[in-house]
Motif scaffolding. Structure first.
Motif, short mmCIF file in Angstrom:
data_model
loop_
_atom_site.label_atom_id
_atom_site.label_comp_id
_atom_site.label_asym_id
_atom_site.label_seq_id
_atom_site.Cartn_x
_atom_site.Cartn_y
_atom_site.Cartn_z
N ALA A 4 0.83 -1.22 0.00
CA ALA A 4 0.00 0.00 0.00
C ALA A 4 0.86 1.26 0.00
O ALA A 4 0.57 2.21 -0.73
N CYS A 5 1.91 1.27 0.79
CA CYS A 5 2.79 2.44 0.87
C CYS A 5 3.46 2.70 -0.47
O CYS A 5 3.51 3.85 -0.93
N LEU A 6 3.94 1.66 -1.11
CA LEU A 6 4.61 1.81 -2.41
C LEU A 6 3.62 2.28 -3.48
O LEU A 6 3.98 3.08 -4.35
N ALA A 7 2.40 1.80 -3.41
CA ALA A 7 1.39 2.22 -4.38
C ALA A 7 1.06 3.70 -4.21
O ALA A 7 0.94 4.44 -5.20
N LYS A 8 0.93 4.15 -2.97
CA LYS A 8 0.66 5.56 -2.72
C LYS A 8 1.82 6.43 -3.19
O LYS A 8 1.61 7.49 -3.78
N GLN A 9 3.04 5.97 -2.96
CA GLN A 9 4.21 6.72 -3.41
C GLN A 9 4.24 6.86 -4.92
O GLN A 9 4.74 7.86 -5.45
N ALA A 10 3.69 5.88 -5.62
CA ALA A 10 3.66 5.91 -7.09
C ALA A 10 2.49 6.73 -7.62
O ALA A 10 2.32 6.86 -8.83
N GLY A 11 1.67 7.27 -6.72
CA GLY A 11 0.57 8.12 -7.15
C GLY A 11 -0.76 7.44 -7.32
O GLY A 11 -1.72 8.05 -7.81
N ALA A 12 -0.85 6.18 -6.90
CA ALA A 12 -2.11 5.45 -7.04
C ALA A 12 -3.05 5.73 -5.87
O ALA A 12 -2.60 5.99 -4.75
N GLN A 13 -4.33 5.68 -6.14
CA GLN A 13 -5.32 5.69 -5.07
C GLN A 13 -5.39 4.29 -4.50
O GLN A 13 -5.47 3.31 -5.24
N VAL A 14 -5.33 4.15 -3.20
CA VAL A 14 -5.32 2.83 -2.57
C VAL A 14 -6.62 2.63 -1.79
O VAL A 14 -7.02 3.47 -0.99
N VAL A 15 -7.29 1.51 -2.08
CA VAL A 15 -8.46 1.11 -1.31
C VAL A 15 -8.12 -0.21 -0.61
O VAL A 15 -7.31 -1.00 -1.11
N PHE A 16 -8.74 -0.44 0.54
CA PHE A 16 -8.42 -1.62 1.35
C PHE A 16 -9.57 -2.60 1.34
O PHE A 16 -10.71 -2.23 1.58
N GLU A 17 -9.25 -3.87 1.07
CA GLU A 17 -10.23 -4.95 1.16
C GLU A 17 -9.68 -5.98 2.16
O GLU A 17 -8.68 -6.63 1.89
N PRO A 18 -10.34 -6.12 3.31
CA PRO A 18 -9.79 -6.96 4.38
C PRO A 18 -9.90 -8.46 4.17
O PRO A 18 -9.16 -9.22 4.79
N ILE A 19 -10.82 -8.91 3.32
CA ILE A 19 -11.01 -10.35 3.10
C ILE A 19 -10.17 -10.78 1.91
O ILE A 19 -10.32 -10.25 0.80
N ASN A 20 -9.30 -11.74 2.13
CA ASN A 20 -8.40 -12.19 1.07
C ASN A 20 -9.15 -13.01 0.02
O ASN A 20 -9.39 -14.21 0.19
N GLN A 21 -9.53 -12.34 -1.03
CA GLN A 21 -10.20 -12.98 -2.17
C GLN A 21 -10.01 -12.08 -3.37
O GLN A 21 -10.27 -10.87 -3.30
N ILE A 22 -9.57 -12.66 -4.47
CA ILE A 22 -9.25 -11.86 -5.66
C ILE A 22 -10.50 -11.13 -6.16
O ILE A 22 -10.43 -9.95 -6.54
N SER A 23 -11.64 -11.80 -6.18
CA SER A 23 -12.88 -11.16 -6.64
C SER A 23 -13.21 -9.94 -5.80
O SER A 23 -13.58 -8.88 -6.32
N ARG A 24 -13.12 -10.09 -4.48
CA ARG A 24 -13.44 -8.97 -3.59
C ARG A 24 -12.49 -7.80 -3.80
O ARG A 24 -12.91 -6.63 -3.78
N ALA A 25 -11.22 -8.07 -3.99
CA ALA A 25 -10.25 -6.99 -4.22
C ALA A 25 -10.57 -6.24 -5.50
O ALA A 25 -10.59 -5.00 -5.53
N ARG A 26 -10.85 -6.96 -6.56
CA ARG A 26 -11.18 -6.31 -7.84
C ARG A 26 -12.48 -5.51 -7.71
O ARG A 26 -12.57 -4.38 -8.20
N ASN A 27 -13.47 -6.09 -7.06
CA ASN A 27 -14.74 -5.38 -6.88
C ASN A 27 -14.58 -4.15 -6.01
O ASN A 27 -15.25 -3.13 -6.23
N ALA A 28 -13.70 -4.21 -5.01
CA ALA A 28 -13.46 -3.05 -4.15
C ALA A 28 -12.85 -1.91 -4.95
O ALA A 28 -13.21 -0.74 -4.76
N GLY A 29 -11.94 -2.23 -5.85
CA GLY A 29 -11.38 -1.20 -6.72
C GLY A 29 -12.41 -0.62 -7.66
O GLY A 29 -12.49 0.59 -7.86
N ALA A 30 -13.24 -1.49 -8.23
CA ALA A 30 -14.28 -1.03 -9.15
C ALA A 30 -15.32 -0.15 -8.45
O ALA A 30 -15.88 0.77 -9.06
N ALA A 31 -15.54 -0.39 -7.16
CA ALA A 31 -16.56 0.35 -6.42
C ALA A 31 -16.21 1.83 -6.29
O ALA A 31 -17.12 2.67 -6.17
N VAL A 32 -14.93 2.16 -6.31
CA VAL A 32 -14.53 3.57 -6.20
C VAL A 32 -14.13 4.16 -7.55
O VAL A 32 -13.80 5.34 -7.64
N ALA A 33 -14.14 3.34 -8.58
CA ALA A 33 -13.72 3.81 -9.91
C ALA A 33 -14.73 4.78 -10.50
O ALA A 33 -15.94 4.65 -10.28
#
Length: 241
Positions: free
Chosen positions: A51-80
């Motif tokens: 997360a720290c490296l992503a922020k340093q690169a200028g990305a918006q970082v969202v957090f998904e606490p449950i380890n699941q690829i689908s949930r992570a992708r959907n969490a990103g799409a929810a703020v897109a």
């Protein structure tokens, strides 16, 4: 037109900077296209500096606490906020050439989305054979690999995004639903082949041929149980890096 690039990431400190740099370089190469963009990293409960490296690169970082690829992708799409969503795995490199092909798909207004064939340098012969087989299936059936999935945002929302019942092969499930949505509107879903996506072969390095074969057999012969329980998907979820 606005493009949202969404990168799901779990403990990707080793590779996330390379991925983000490739994205910004590719976007810069197409700055004259008039496309605006945003870069979103969905941190899937990482315990390293992802997360720290992503922020340093200028990305918006969202957090998904449950380890699941689908949930992570959907969490990103929810703020897109983009009209189009581009999902890219953190161990992949987006080339200017491939981005150019994607932008052609987007601007043609005849497609609902696309995936891409893959390039994994240095594979052993047996893994190269599996990749060649997958490539042919992907092109024939219009199934996108999870490493790169591009689609219209309205289509993604209307079909319900990535299935959170599935812990693997959720990209194939979404390919089918997005393609059906597109067909109803005379829009195509395609697999790009001219410039394959460069993605990491690390699973082949981290897992033995026996482990990978066992994972494939479980998915073939006990599909539902395997895909809906990450305990049966060690190649995706045991955290090896």
């Amino acid at each position: 037109m606005r493009l949202s690039i969404i990168i799901p990431a779990f403990n990707e400190a080793q590779l996330i900077q390379r991925c983000l740099r490739s994205v910004t370089d590719a976007l810069t190469a197409h700055s004259a296209s008039g496309v605006t963009w945003e870069l979103i990293v969905a941190d899937n409960n990482s315990t390293d500096d992802t997360a720290c490296l992503a922020k340093q690169a200028g990305a918006q970082v969202v957090f998904e606490p449950i380890n699941q690829i689908s949930r992570a992708r959907n969490a990103g799409a929810a703020v897109a906020t983009g009209d189009w969503l581009l999902f890219l795995d953190a161990d992949s490199v987006l080339s200017p050439e491939l981005l150019g092909d994607i932008l052609h798909v987007i601007t043609s207004k005849t497609y609902v989305g696309c995936g891409s064939t893959l390039s994994m340098p240095g594979l052993p012969w047996w893994a190269h054979g599996i990749l060649r087989f997958w490539t042919q299936v992907s092109i024939l059936l219009h199934w996108a690999a999870g490493a790169l999935f591009v689609c219209r945002r309205d289509a993604f929302v209307e079909v319900g995004g990535f299935s959170q019942e599935l812990y693997a092969l959720e990209e194939i499930d979404l390919s089918k639903r997005i393609r059906k949505w597109g067909r109803q509107r005379n829009l195509e879903f395609t697999i790009l082949t001219t410039h394959p996506l460069d993605t990491s072969p690390r699973k082949i390095s981290l897992y033995s041929a026996r482990e990978i074969a066992g994972q494939i057999l479980r998915m073939l012969f006990n599909r539902r149980r395997t895909l809906t329980d990450k305990k049966h998907l060690s190649v995706w979820y045991d955290g090896r890096r």
